[in-house]
Design an enzyme around this catalytic site. Structure first.
Site, PDB file in Angstrom:
ATOM      1  N   PRO A 175      71.342  23.005  53.842  1.00 36.55           N
ATOM      2  CA  PRO A 175      72.421  22.362  53.089  1.00 36.55           C
ATOM      3  C   PRO A 175      71.878  21.393  52.037  1.00 36.55           C
ATOM      4  O   PRO A 175      72.544  21.056  51.082  1.00 36.55           O
ATOM      5  CB  PRO A 175      73.225  21.612  54.144  1.00 36.55           C
ATOM      6  N   GLU A 182      69.644  21.710  63.919  1.00 34.45           N
ATOM      7  CA  GLU A 182      69.706  20.777  62.785  1.00 34.45           C
ATOM      8  C   GLU A 182      68.656  21.142  61.745  1.00 34.45           C
ATOM      9  O   GLU A 182      68.412  20.378  60.826  1.00 34.45           O
ATOM     10  CB  GLU A 182      69.481  19.346  63.265  1.00 34.45           C
ATOM     11  N   ARG A 210      71.563  43.349  44.303  1.00 34.02           N
ATOM     12  CA  ARG A 210      72.387  44.048  43.295  1.00 34.02           C
ATOM     13  C   ARG A 210      71.776  43.949  41.906  1.00 34.02           C
ATOM     14  O   ARG A 210      72.146  44.676  40.994  1.00 34.02           O
ATOM     15  CB  ARG A 210      73.820  43.548  43.291  1.00 34.02           C
ATOM     16  N   ASP A 241      77.839  40.448  34.392  1.00 34.17           N
ATOM     17  CA  ASP A 241      78.281  39.386  35.305  1.00 34.17           C
ATOM     18  C   ASP A 241      78.671  38.132  34.535  1.00 34.17           C
ATOM     19  O   ASP A 241      78.086  37.820  33.496  1.00 34.17           O
ATOM     20  CB  ASP A 241      77.142  39.008  36.267  1.00 34.17           C
TER      21      ASP A 241
HETATM   22  N1  LIG Z   1      69.725  22.598  58.364  1.00 32.65           N
HETATM   23  C1  LIG Z   1      70.681  22.124  58.768  1.00 32.65           C
HETATM   24  C2  LIG Z   1      71.877  21.529  59.265  1.00 32.65           C
HETATM   25  C3  LIG Z   1      72.037  20.187  58.977  1.00 32.65           C
HETATM   26  C4  LIG Z   1      73.160  19.547  59.429  1.00 32.65           C
HETATM   27  C5  LIG Z   1      74.124  20.226  60.142  1.00 32.65           C
HETATM   28  C6  LIG Z   1      73.971  21.588  60.414  1.00 32.65           C
HETATM   29  C7  LIG Z   1      72.847  22.242  59.987  1.00 32.65           C
HETATM   30  C8  LIG Z   1      72.835  23.691  60.366  1.00 32.65           C
HETATM   31  N2  LIG Z   1      71.794  24.519  59.786  1.00 32.65           N
HETATM   32  C9  LIG Z   1      70.661  24.869  60.451  1.00 32.65           C
HETATM   33  C10 LIG Z   1      69.918  25.687  59.640  1.00 32.65           C
HETATM   34  C11 LIG Z   1      70.647  25.878  58.456  1.00 32.65           C
HETATM   35  C12 LIG Z   1      70.411  26.610  57.296  1.00 32.65           C
HETATM   36  C13 LIG Z   1      71.314  26.550  56.252  1.00 32.65           C
HETATM   37  C14 LIG Z   1      72.464  25.772  56.366  1.00 32.65           C
HETATM   38  C15 LIG Z   1      73.384  25.663  55.217  1.00 32.65           C
HETATM   39  C16 LIG Z   1      73.137  26.044  53.938  1.00 32.65           C
HETATM   40  C17 LIG Z   1      74.275  25.697  53.200  1.00 32.65           C
HETATM   41  N3  LIG Z   1      74.487  25.883  51.858  1.00 32.65           N
HETATM   42  N4  LIG Z   1      75.142  25.126  54.046  1.00 32.65           N
HETATM   43  N5  LIG Z   1      74.598  25.102  55.293  1.00 32.65           N
HETATM   44  C18 LIG Z   1      72.743  25.072  57.534  1.00 32.65           C
HETATM   45  C19 LIG Z   1      71.834  25.125  58.558  1.00 32.65           C
END
Ligand SMILES: N#Cc1ccccc1Cn1ccc2ccc(-c3cc(N)[nH]n3)cc21
Length: 246
Positions: free
Chosen positions: A88, A115, A157, A172
């Site tokens: 994220p 996490e 794609r 696109d």
């Molecule tokens: N890291 C982390 C995390 C941090 C806080 C709460 C939950 C998570 C869960 N998580 C674990 C792996 C992982 C991979 C990608 C996403 C991700 C990507 C987008 N764009 N949104 N979420 C989340 C992921």
């Protein structure tokens, strides 16, 4: 040539969709070579543990660096793929990034859960590989698998031969060119009238110039309505006189 994609995850079954449709066909045709790996295969304790409590405290668990290290070392051997880690807190994954990734011969996707992955894993491989931590949007998923499906489809794609000639990715809305940074306008097909709804007559006129103009106006209208920040960023010079009146 063939693009190789390696995906490491504790939920390899998430990637069954890559056997169907666009990506499935590309694999059959040898355009893509997709290999999915179960991270737990490199966890040697009886419970195949891949996570542990976070240093510094806090909720949830963090993925152990040792397991990831053994997995990545095995998958890449002495090769050097570009490593993509969904998160994220990553750099935004955009069409521009997709175009960049589509030019790579080999991508390795590391799917985290809990996490996230111990940060030393990215640091370790960053010395030897290009490592990109990428976000697919401003919302929090439970893991990286869905993000990898999104990225693989967006990149796949763009590969030559994957989309039939009927639809080339060059049109696109986020691709370079006249419609760049504009959202897609409305689309229509037969019948010409459906439940008393008519198709805009310009589209039936056969006048290609008018159709192109109409489509640009509609794309601009939709962009202003749904993505004002994109519309604001449009270079006024690229909008010809008529558009400015919209
Ligand atoms: N890291 C982390 C995390 C941090 C806080 C709460 C939950 C998570 C869960 N998580 C674990 C792996 C992982 C991979 C990608 C996403 C991700 C990507 C987008 N764009 N949104 N979420 C989340 C992921």
């Amino acid at each position: 040539g063939t693009m190789r994609l390696d995906i490491v995850s504790i939920f390899p079954e998430y990637f069954a969709p890559l056997d169907v449709s666009l990506i499935g066909k590309a694999r059959e045709r040898g355009i893509l070579d997709v290999r999915v790996h179960q991270l737990r295969d490199w966890a040697h304790d009886v419970h195949k543990t891949v996570d542990d409590t976070p240093y510094g405290g806090g909720p949830g668990m963090v993925m152990k660096p040792e397991v990831w290290g053994e997995a990545i070392d095995t998958v890449i051997g002495d090769g050097a793929p570009r490593m993509i880690v969904p998160t994220p807190s990553g750099r935004p994954f955009t069409q521009e990034v997709a175009q960049e990734l589509a030019a790579e011969p080999w991508l390795l996707f590391a799917c985290g859960r809990y996490e996230g992955i111990d940060s030393r894993v990215m640091r370790e491989y960053g010395t030897r590989l290009r490592v990109d931590e990428l976000s697919i949007g401003d919302y929090v998923l439970a893991g990286g698998e869905v993000a990898v499906l999104v990225m693989v489809e967006a990149v796949g794609r763009l590969l030559p031969g994957v989309l039939g000639n009927a639809h080339s990715a060059v049109d696109d809305s986020f691709a370079p060119g006249a419609m760049q940074n504009l959202l897609e306008g409305p689309v229509y097909t037969k019948p010409p009238v459906w439940r008393e709804h008519e198709v805009p007559s310009v589209l039936l006129s056969g006048h290609h110039g008018k159709v192109a103009r109409w489509r640009r106006d509609e794309a601009l209208r939709r962009t202003v309505a749904n993505r004002p920040e994109l519309a604001a960023a449009l270079d006024p010079a690229t909008l010809d006189k008529r558009d400015r009146e919209v």
